[in-house]
Write a protein that holds these residues in place. Sequence first.
Motif, short mmCIF file in Angstrom:
data_model
loop_
_atom_site.label_atom_id
_atom_site.label_comp_id
_atom_site.label_asym_id
_atom_site.label_seq_id
_atom_site.Cartn_x
_atom_site.Cartn_y
_atom_site.Cartn_z
N GLN A 22 1.09 -1.12 -0.13
CA GLN A 22 0.02 0.01 0.00
C GLN A 22 0.89 1.26 0.01
N ASP A 23 2.09 1.20 0.39
CA ASP A 23 3.08 2.37 0.19
C ASP A 23 3.69 2.11 -1.06
N LYS A 24 3.15 1.38 -1.84
CA LYS A 24 4.01 1.01 -3.20
C LYS A 24 5.37 0.40 -3.12
N LYS A 25 5.70 -0.14 -2.08
CA LYS A 25 7.06 -0.98 -2.18
C LYS A 25 6.90 -2.02 -1.33
N PHE A 26 7.49 -3.12 -1.51
CA PHE A 26 7.43 -4.53 -0.87
C PHE A 26 9.00 -4.30 -0.51
N SER A 27 9.32 -3.91 0.62
CA SER A 27 10.82 -3.38 0.95
C SER A 27 11.56 -4.93 1.47
N ASP A 28 12.86 -4.69 1.35
CA ASP A 28 13.67 -6.25 1.99
C ASP A 28 13.21 -6.39 3.21
N GLN A 29 13.05 -5.42 4.08
CA GLN A 29 12.58 -5.70 5.56
C GLN A 29 11.29 -6.43 5.52
N GLU A 30 10.47 -6.00 4.82
CA GLU A 30 9.18 -6.84 4.88
C GLU A 30 9.11 -8.01 4.20
N LYS A 31 9.91 -8.32 3.18
CA LYS A 31 10.38 -9.58 2.68
C LYS A 31 10.63 -10.49 3.64
N SER A 32 11.80 -9.97 4.29
CA SER A 32 12.43 -10.56 5.31
C SER A 32 11.68 -11.15 6.57
N GLU A 33 11.04 -10.21 6.88
CA GLU A 33 9.81 -10.64 8.13
C GLU A 33 8.83 -11.67 7.61
N GLU A 93 -12.42 -17.74 5.57
CA GLU A 93 -12.53 -18.25 7.03
C GLU A 93 -11.99 -17.61 8.16
N SER A 94 -12.55 -17.61 9.31
CA SER A 94 -12.14 -16.78 10.53
C SER A 94 -10.69 -16.99 10.61
N GLN A 95 -10.36 -18.10 10.79
CA GLN A 95 -8.98 -18.51 11.41
C GLN A 95 -7.93 -17.79 10.26
N THR A 96 -8.00 -17.92 8.82
CA THR A 96 -7.52 -17.40 8.04
C THR A 96 -7.42 -15.97 7.93
N ARG A 97 -8.29 -15.24 8.35
CA ARG A 97 -8.44 -13.75 8.51
C ARG A 97 -7.56 -13.44 9.63
N THR A 98 -7.88 -14.03 10.78
CA THR A 98 -7.23 -13.58 12.08
C THR A 98 -5.58 -13.75 11.71
N LEU A 99 -5.29 -14.77 11.16
CA LEU A 99 -3.65 -15.04 10.83
C LEU A 99 -3.15 -13.95 9.74
N ALA A 100 -4.00 -13.58 8.75
CA ALA A 100 -3.75 -12.68 7.75
C ALA A 100 -3.42 -11.34 8.43
N LEU A 101 -4.37 -10.91 9.23
CA LEU A 101 -4.21 -9.79 9.88
C LEU A 101 -2.91 -9.74 10.85
N LEU A 102 -2.82 -10.55 11.37
CA LEU A 102 -1.57 -10.66 12.44
C LEU A 102 -0.30 -10.50 11.88
N ILE A 103 -0.09 -11.51 10.60
CA ILE A 103 1.00 -11.30 9.74
C ILE A 103 1.31 -10.05 8.92
N ALA A 104 0.20 -9.58 8.48
CA ALA A 104 0.30 -8.49 7.69
C ALA A 104 0.64 -7.24 8.55
N ARG A 105 0.12 -7.31 9.64
CA ARG A 105 0.54 -6.09 10.65
C ARG A 105 2.11 -6.17 10.95
N HIS A 106 2.55 -7.26 11.41
CA HIS A 106 3.78 -7.78 11.69
C HIS A 106 4.89 -7.19 10.31
N VAL A 107 4.59 -7.70 9.05
CA VAL A 107 5.21 -7.29 8.27
C VAL A 107 5.44 -5.86 7.80
#
Length: 135
Positions: A22-33, A93-107
Amino acid sequence: MKANNFDSFEAVITFVIYIALQDKKFSDQEKSELFIDIPLIRKFYFDCYGEFIKFDAMSQVKEIEKLVRSKDFLFEDQVGSKEQKFISDILKESQTRTLALLIARHVAESDGFALGEKTKFHHWMNYFSQLEFQI
């Protein structure tokens, strides 16, 4: 890969990359995480479906990143109807959404959690929360 052909593993990675871009880049830090989080996604998939995923994480992430980048409607300032449908269709699925949100925020937070990332993340967090509490 169409939205309705995603398994939950691909859906989580797609959502994470979508938020990170969403910030127009998928940084090396984000990929690493994201690569650090891949074992968590694999464990989730095994726990939910009893299947172990074997794949080349690097090539799968590159393929999904290319797919996400090709969908211009995913990068508007506000969530549009096509974007709403696309994300809703892959994260059913609820579990998939929860995991996606958790990891998206972390990354996304790994390189600063830009305003665009934060805005879309909060939209989906609120939307998915409403789905959880529907009767």
